[in-house]
Design a protein around this motif. Sequence first.
Motif, PDB file in Angstrom:
ATOM      1  N   VAL A  42       0.839  -1.200   0.000  1.00 50.78           N
ATOM      2  CA  VAL A  42       0.000   0.000   0.000  1.00 50.78           C
ATOM      3  C   VAL A  42       0.877   1.255   0.000  1.00 50.78           C
ATOM      4  CG1 VAL A  42      -1.719   1.318   1.295  1.00 50.78           C
ATOM      5  CG2 VAL A  42      -1.953  -1.155   1.115  1.00 50.78           C
ATOM      6  N   SER A  43       1.935   1.254   0.798  1.00 53.72           N
ATOM      7  CA  SER A  43       2.845   2.407   0.836  1.00 53.72           C
ATOM      8  C   SER A  43       3.495   2.641  -0.522  1.00 53.72           C
ATOM      9  CB  SER A  43       3.932   2.187   1.899  1.00 53.72           C
ATOM     10  OG  SER A  43       3.383   2.172   3.189  1.00 53.72           O
ATOM     11  N   ILE A  44       3.908   1.561  -1.176  1.00 51.58           N
ATOM     12  CA  ILE A  44       4.524   1.691  -2.496  1.00 51.58           C
ATOM     13  C   ILE A  44       3.523   2.235  -3.495  1.00 51.58           C
ATOM     14  CG2 ILE A  44       5.461   0.356  -4.437  1.00 51.58           C
ATOM     15  CD1 ILE A  44       6.835  -1.440  -2.371  1.00 51.58           C
ATOM     16  N   LYS A  45       2.282   1.759  -3.450  1.00 45.75           N
ATOM     17  CA  LYS A  45       1.262   2.239  -4.391  1.00 45.75           C
ATOM     18  C   LYS A  45       0.960   3.722  -4.168  1.00 45.75           C
ATOM     19  CE  LYS A  45      -1.988  -0.799  -3.634  1.00 45.75           C
ATOM     20  NZ  LYS A  45      -3.300  -1.494  -3.800  1.00 45.75           N
ATOM     21  N   VAL A  46       0.822   4.128  -2.918  1.00 47.48           N
ATOM     22  CA  VAL A  46       0.567   5.542  -2.631  1.00 47.48           C
ATOM     23  C   VAL A  46       1.743   6.399  -3.098  1.00 47.48           C
ATOM     24  CG1 VAL A  46       0.277   7.238  -0.781  1.00 47.48           C
ATOM     25  CG2 VAL A  46      -0.990   5.092  -0.700  1.00 47.48           C
ATOM     26  N   ALA A  67       7.488  10.537  -0.451  1.00 50.45           N
ATOM     27  CA  ALA A  67       6.167  10.089  -0.004  1.00 50.45           C
ATOM     28  C   ALA A  67       6.253   8.816   0.826  1.00 50.45           C
ATOM     29  CB  ALA A  67       5.267   9.853  -1.216  1.00 50.45           C
ATOM     30  N   PHE A  68       7.199   7.945   0.487  1.00 49.42           N
ATOM     31  CA  PHE A  68       7.287   6.655   1.173  1.00 49.42           C
ATOM     32  C   PHE A  68       7.618   6.815   2.653  1.00 49.42           C
ATOM     33  CE2 PHE A  68       9.183   2.556   2.302  1.00 49.42           C
ATOM     34  CZ  PHE A  68       8.265   1.683   1.748  1.00 49.42           C
ATOM     35  N   GLY A  69       8.400   7.830   2.989  1.00 47.03           N
ATOM     36  CA  GLY A  69       8.788   8.016   4.378  1.00 47.03           C
ATOM     37  C   GLY A  69       7.893   8.952   5.166  1.00 47.03           C
ATOM     38  N   ALA A  74      -0.065  11.280   6.983  1.00 49.71           N
ATOM     39  CA  ALA A  74      -0.903  10.077   6.888  1.00 49.71           C
ATOM     40  C   ALA A  74      -1.546   9.753   8.222  1.00 49.71           C
ATOM     41  CB  ALA A  74      -0.053   8.905   6.401  1.00 49.71           C
ATOM     42  N   PHE A  75      -0.784   9.838   9.305  1.00 56.51           N
ATOM     43  CA  PHE A  75      -1.322   9.495  10.622  1.00 56.51           C
ATOM     44  C   PHE A  75      -2.384  10.493  11.060  1.00 56.51           C
ATOM     45  CE2 PHE A  75      -1.260   9.276  15.275  1.00 56.51           C
ATOM     46  CZ  PHE A  75      -1.420   7.906  15.463  1.00 56.51           C
ATOM     47  N   ALA A  76      -2.131  11.788  10.806  1.00 54.41           N
ATOM     48  CA  ALA A  76      -3.107  12.808  11.189  1.00 54.41           C
ATOM     49  C   ALA A  76      -4.367  12.730  10.343  1.00 54.41           C
ATOM     50  CB  ALA A  76      -2.482  14.200  11.061  1.00 54.41           C
ATOM     51  N   LEU A  77      -4.230  12.284   9.093  1.00 47.71           N
ATOM     52  CA  LEU A  77      -5.376  12.254   8.188  1.00 47.71           C
ATOM     53  C   LEU A  77      -6.193  10.979   8.334  1.00 47.71           C
ATOM     54  CD1 LEU A  77      -6.710  13.836   5.801  1.00 47.71           C
ATOM     55  CD2 LEU A  77      -5.370  12.396   4.278  1.00 47.71           C
ATOM     56  N   THR A  78      -5.534   9.829   8.343  1.00 42.09           N
ATOM     57  CA  THR A  78      -6.259   8.548   8.316  1.00 42.09           C
ATOM     58  C   THR A  78      -6.191   7.780   9.619  1.00 42.09           C
ATOM     59  OG1 THR A  78      -4.336   7.283   7.519  1.00 42.09           O
ATOM     60  CG2 THR A  78      -5.704   8.369   5.861  1.00 42.09           C
ATOM     61  N   GLY A  79      -5.327   8.193  10.546  1.00 44.37           N
ATOM     62  CA  GLY A  79      -5.167   7.423  11.773  1.00 44.37           C
ATOM     63  C   GLY A  79      -4.617   6.045  11.455  1.00 44.37           C
ATOM     64  N   SER A  80      -5.278   5.019  11.959  1.00 44.61           N
ATOM     65  CA  SER A  80      -4.860   3.642  11.678  1.00 44.61           C
ATOM     66  C   SER A  80      -5.774   2.962  10.668  1.00 44.61           C
ATOM     67  CB  SER A  80      -4.842   2.830  12.983  1.00 44.61           C
ATOM     68  OG  SER A  80      -6.134   2.842  13.600  1.00 44.61           O
ATOM     69  N   SER A  81      -6.615   3.753   9.968  1.00 44.08           N
ATOM     70  CA  SER A  81      -7.565   3.144   9.027  1.00 44.08           C
ATOM     71  C   SER A  81      -6.903   2.695   7.739  1.00 44.08           C
ATOM     72  CB  SER A  81      -8.689   4.139   8.711  1.00 44.08           C
ATOM     73  OG  SER A  81      -8.168   5.303   8.081  1.00 44.08           O
ATOM     74  N   LEU A  82      -5.704   3.225   7.438  1.00 40.65           N
ATOM     75  CA  LEU A  82      -4.994   2.843   6.228  1.00 40.65           C
ATOM     76  C   LEU A  82      -3.701   2.155   6.626  1.00 40.65           C
ATOM     77  CD1 LEU A  82      -5.376   3.094   3.157  1.00 40.65           C
ATOM     78  CD2 LEU A  82      -3.908   5.104   3.205  1.00 40.65           C
ATOM     79  N   ASN A  83      -3.520   0.944   6.140  1.00 42.12           N
ATOM     80  CA  ASN A  83      -2.382   0.115   6.539  1.00 42.12           C
ATOM     81  C   ASN A  83      -1.170   0.441   5.674  1.00 42.12           C
ATOM     82  OD1 ASN A  83      -0.935  -1.938   7.860  1.00 42.12           O
ATOM     83  ND2 ASN A  83      -1.460  -3.430   6.288  1.00 42.12           N
ATOM     84  N   ILE A  84      -0.369   1.425   6.119  1.00 43.37           N
ATOM     85  CA  ILE A  84       0.866   1.751   5.424  1.00 43.37           C
ATOM     86  C   ILE A  84       2.027   1.565   6.398  1.00 43.37           C
ATOM     87  CG2 ILE A  84      -0.244   3.341   3.826  1.00 43.37           C
ATOM     88  CD1 ILE A  84       0.834   5.646   5.475  1.00 43.37           C
ATOM     89  N   VAL A  98      16.102   0.782   3.146  1.00 40.80           N
ATOM     90  CA  VAL A  98      16.598   0.117   1.942  1.00 40.80           C
ATOM     91  C   VAL A  98      15.866   0.641   0.703  1.00 40.80           C
ATOM     92  CG1 VAL A  98      16.742  -2.089   0.722  1.00 40.80           C
ATOM     93  CG2 VAL A  98      17.366  -1.959   3.138  1.00 40.80           C
ATOM     94  N   ILE A  99      14.532   0.729   0.785  1.00 38.70           N
ATOM     95  CA  ILE A  99      13.744   1.159  -0.370  1.00 38.70           C
ATOM     96  C   ILE A  99      14.027   2.613  -0.724  1.00 38.70           C
ATOM     97  CG2 ILE A  99      11.389   1.583  -1.196  1.00 38.70           C
ATOM     98  CD1 ILE A  99      10.513  -0.865   0.406  1.00 38.70           C
ATOM     99  N   THR A 100      13.992   3.483   0.274  1.00 40.16           N
ATOM    100  CA  THR A 100      14.253   4.905  -0.006  1.00 40.16           C
ATOM    101  C   THR A 100      15.718   5.134  -0.378  1.00 40.16           C
ATOM    102  OG1 THR A 100      14.599   5.287   2.370  1.00 40.16           O
ATOM    103  CG2 THR A 100      12.397   5.719   1.480  1.00 40.16           C
TER     104      THR A 100
END
Length: 298
Positions: free
Chosen positions: A76-80, A231-233, A238-248, A277-279
């Motif tokens: 999901v993080s990669i897609k976003v 964006a990946f990091g 993300a936390f302020a906007l979605t909380g824990s509703s989005l699994n990234i 590693v990814i970033t």
Amino acid sequence: MSSTATTSTISSAAFVDRRAVIDWLGIAPFTIFALLFLIAPTIYLVAGAFLTPEGAFTLQNIADLFTPTILSAYWVSIKVSVASALGGGIIGFFLAWAIVFGGLPSWIRHGLLTFSGVASNFAGVPLAFAFLATLGRTGLVTVFLRNWFDFNLYSTGFNLLSFLGLTITYMYFQIPLMVLILTPALDGMKKEWREAASILGATNRQYWRMVAFPILWPSLLGTTLLLFANAFGAIATAFALTGSSLNIVPILLYAQIRGDVLHNANLGYALALGMIVITGVSNIIYIMLRMRAERWQK
């Protein structure tokens, strides 16, 4: 005479030594800052990824990265990141092109670049609040569309607290970052190249397809990779906007270290290692492509 020359040599050497000491003192604060807040924490979490909570060596934390929940978070993080990087890259490119080649007044160029400098650093809780106040269920734009055009944005399936909503929010700082990085590359396009292409009978489309884009391609691809890493990091927005509703991954990492029921900090270190590693790969490729682009433009 020899004594005078020797004295002059000693004085010159002392002057050089003093200059060297002053130069090193100048970069000392940054070096200390980088060691304390960048290098040392990175070494600490890399080491922690291979340790148990008791301090014993283990590979279990790395193996746990391949569980379905964590793999899904990475995906999901990669897609976003990819979606926001591509969207921000495309829009940012055309905006930068308009700034450099669009014949805009200088005050508009300076204004857009100044705004881009501010917007590229506008993130976290303020950005999340701004989008909730604009595109939330009771946001300004949502209410305006419903009251004036009888159009319910959320009836179409749109949800700000979703993959699409987070991608749009990220694009707010991705677009201006693309503008800031790509504008100098476009400024570096030499007029002689276009003139030579015109003399040889090339059309404007042929010039861009056969001359400009091959030269700009490393900059475009490299900047897009930088947007991906940016964006990946990101976590605060993300936390302020979605909380824990989005699994990234950043939110999952935060939960493991600070608030998860299992509270496995070492698994959190392993998650952070995967992100590094990814970033890191993205940034290395970006640097290589940027160096290639600079060689072309010289």
